[in-house]
Design an enzyme around this catalytic site. Structure first.
Site, mmCIF file in Angstrom:
data_model
loop_
_atom_site.group_PDB
_atom_site.id
_atom_site.type_symbol
_atom_site.label_atom_id
_atom_site.label_comp_id
_atom_site.label_asym_id
_atom_site.label_seq_id
_atom_site.Cartn_x
_atom_site.Cartn_y
_atom_site.Cartn_z
ATOM 1 C CG HIS A 263 -4.877 -3.303 -0.217
ATOM 2 N ND1 HIS A 263 -4.367 -2.542 -1.245
ATOM 3 C CD2 HIS A 263 -4.317 -2.803 0.924
ATOM 4 C CE1 HIS A 263 -3.538 -1.623 -0.763
ATOM 5 N NE2 HIS A 263 -3.488 -1.765 0.558
ATOM 6 C CB SER B 256 -0.958 -0.050 1.197
ATOM 7 O OG SER B 256 -2.024 0.840 1.033
ATOM 8 C CG ASP C 203 -6.270 -3.536 -3.890
ATOM 9 O OD1 ASP C 203 -7.171 -3.059 -3.176
ATOM 10 O OD2 ASP C 203 -5.104 -3.112 -3.900
#
Length: 456
Positions: A431, A163, A371
């Site tokens: 994710h 991320s 994601d």
């Protein structure tokens, strides 16, 4: 429990050494763990935790690697989330994780930037305000750990990020290379892996509407509304209005939530809050309105505490084991970490990836298929903007399918490589790729680090 029975015992019994009220450095009795604080700047304290792998292969032609895990946010704890929720030796129930990345490497978790997790500052003026400052602090930490330890210097360091951690990974790698070349840092940088990483915010926000329209999560009205805000964000970024772009990013998430009936930004096949494993940014449309990522961190801590999860153990048994100062609460300064970085949050670092590739650093990009926040569609868009001389050859290369074990009946992903650049498409993952697809991810990490460990 296997090899990790010892770790569980040490988790409850071992005590670190102290300097004043801060644990400077400590070891578990059997030597499988070390942890401590580094004062990266006066009154700015960064916490680290190193696990030594029980699966280490000695006398190999390949050195045993070390993985440095960098969490996102900014303000999310690698020592907590990456460690206990994703790839560390134990889960949040303090039970052994079969898919721990210790099967391929030693693991170094860091609460970065200062103010994240157990890391803390004594003065709010000491929070970092740019990704570059965060990278410099991390380089200082590496100098403290590696320059004084010849055993660590024997292992190449591989930076793996998730991320927003991807932006930190790029700035850290560039700062580390500079320090290595200047003789200030004694380590070998093996490579950088960017997992579902926030490398180009513009490309991600532009991908949200079209992607959700294609999978029937929003309609044409939602697409028009989301594209309108996304184009505003693009203009703000181009004009250098990064704080305003961060505000508009929050506005766009509200628009997406309204037209999608609260899609989970970390798995677009689900509603927000429907999956206890996926660390979701939105628990309700009310929580989304006007919020920033700091709101997500607060709701995350609350939801985990309510279920007796990560917050409980990080401010309970783990805090006691690590002898964290009593006045430090895990995640207590996380909100401020994001706020102070709001001016850098929407800045791209594509040029930094280009610089790493030009220097010959191995760069791996991997992305979960489902994601949304860092959608594969957006990742592919920024990759195609690279100025790297090998880009066209990379784009023309065919993908190779990925499997797990001897099972060739179930495709787990695809890989494409050219020279020092590698891209993994991980199917069925959101994710948090290591959580959703642990087997193929473990194989990927083994290939990335060139680990001498036996393939799974």
């Amino acid at each position: 429990m296997g090899n990790w029975g010892i770790i569980v015992v040490s988790l409850l019994l071992c005590s670190p050494l102290f300097h004043g009220e801060i644990a400077v450095a400590a070891k578990a009795k059997e030597g499988s763990e070390e942890w401590g604080y580094v004062e990266v700047r006066p009154k700015a304290h960064m916490f680290w935790w190193l696990y030594k792998s029980p699966y280490r292969v000695e006398n190999s032609t390949k050195p045993w690697p070390i993985i440095l895990w960098l969490q996102g946010g900014p303000g999310a704890s690698g020592v907590g989330i990456g460690n206990f929720e994703e790839v560390g030796p134990l889960d949040t129930d303090l039970k052994a994780r079969n898919s721990t990345w210790l099967r391929k490497a030693d693991l170094l978790f860091v609460d970065n930037p200062v103010g994240t997790g157990y890391s803390f500052v004594e003065d709010e003026k000491l929070f970092v305000t740019t990704d570059e400052e965060a990278g410099n602090d991390l380089t200082t930490l590496l100098e403290e750990l590696f320059n004084k330890n010849e055993n660590l210097q024997k292992s190449p360091l591989y930076i793996v990020a998730e991320s927003y951690g991807g932006k930190f990974a790029v700035t850290l790698a560039l700062a580390a290379v500079k320090a290595i070349e200047a003789g200030k840092l004694k380590l070998k940088l093996g490579g950088v892996a960017l997992g579902d990483s926030w490398i180009s915010p513009e490309d991600y926000v532009l991908s949200w509407g079209p992607l959700l329209k294609d999978v029937s999560r929003i309609d044409n009205n939602g697409l028009q509304a989301s594209n309108s805000v996304a184009q505003k964000i693009k203009k703000q970024i181009q004009e250098g209005q990064y704080v305003e772009a961060t505000d508009s990013w929050s506005e766009l998430e509200s628009v997406i939530a309204r037209f999608s009936n609260n899609v989970d930004f970390y798995n677009f096949l689900q509603d927000s809050g429907s999956d206890s494993i996926s660390i979701t940014a939105m628990e309700s449309s009310k929580a989304i309105s006007g919020r920033r990522y700091s709101g997500y961190l607060s709701s995350l801590r609350s939801s985990l505490a309510a279920t007796g999860g990560l917050d409980d153990i990080m401010n309970g048994v783990i805090k006691k084991k690590l002898k964290i100062p009593e006045n430090v609460t895990w995640g207590g300064q996380s909100d401020s970490v994001f706020t102070k970085l709001s001016g850098d949050f929407m800045k791209p670092v594509i040029s930094g990836v280009d610089e790493l590739l030009a220097k010959g650093i191995n760069v791996t990009v991997y992305n979960g298929q489902i994601d949304l926040i860092c959608a594969t569609k957006g990742t592919q868009a920024w990759v195609e903007k690279l100025k790297w001389e090998g880009l066209q050859n990379f784009l023309c290369t065919d993908r190779t399918p990925l499997y797990c074990g001897s099972n060739r009946g179930s495709t787990k992903g695809f890989r494409k490589s050219y020279k020092n650049f590698h891209f993994y498409w991980i199917l069925g993952a959101g994710h948090f790729v290591p959580v959703n697809q642990p087997c193929v991810t473990l194989n990927m990490i083994g290939a990335f680090t060139q680990s001498p460990a036996v393939s799974t």
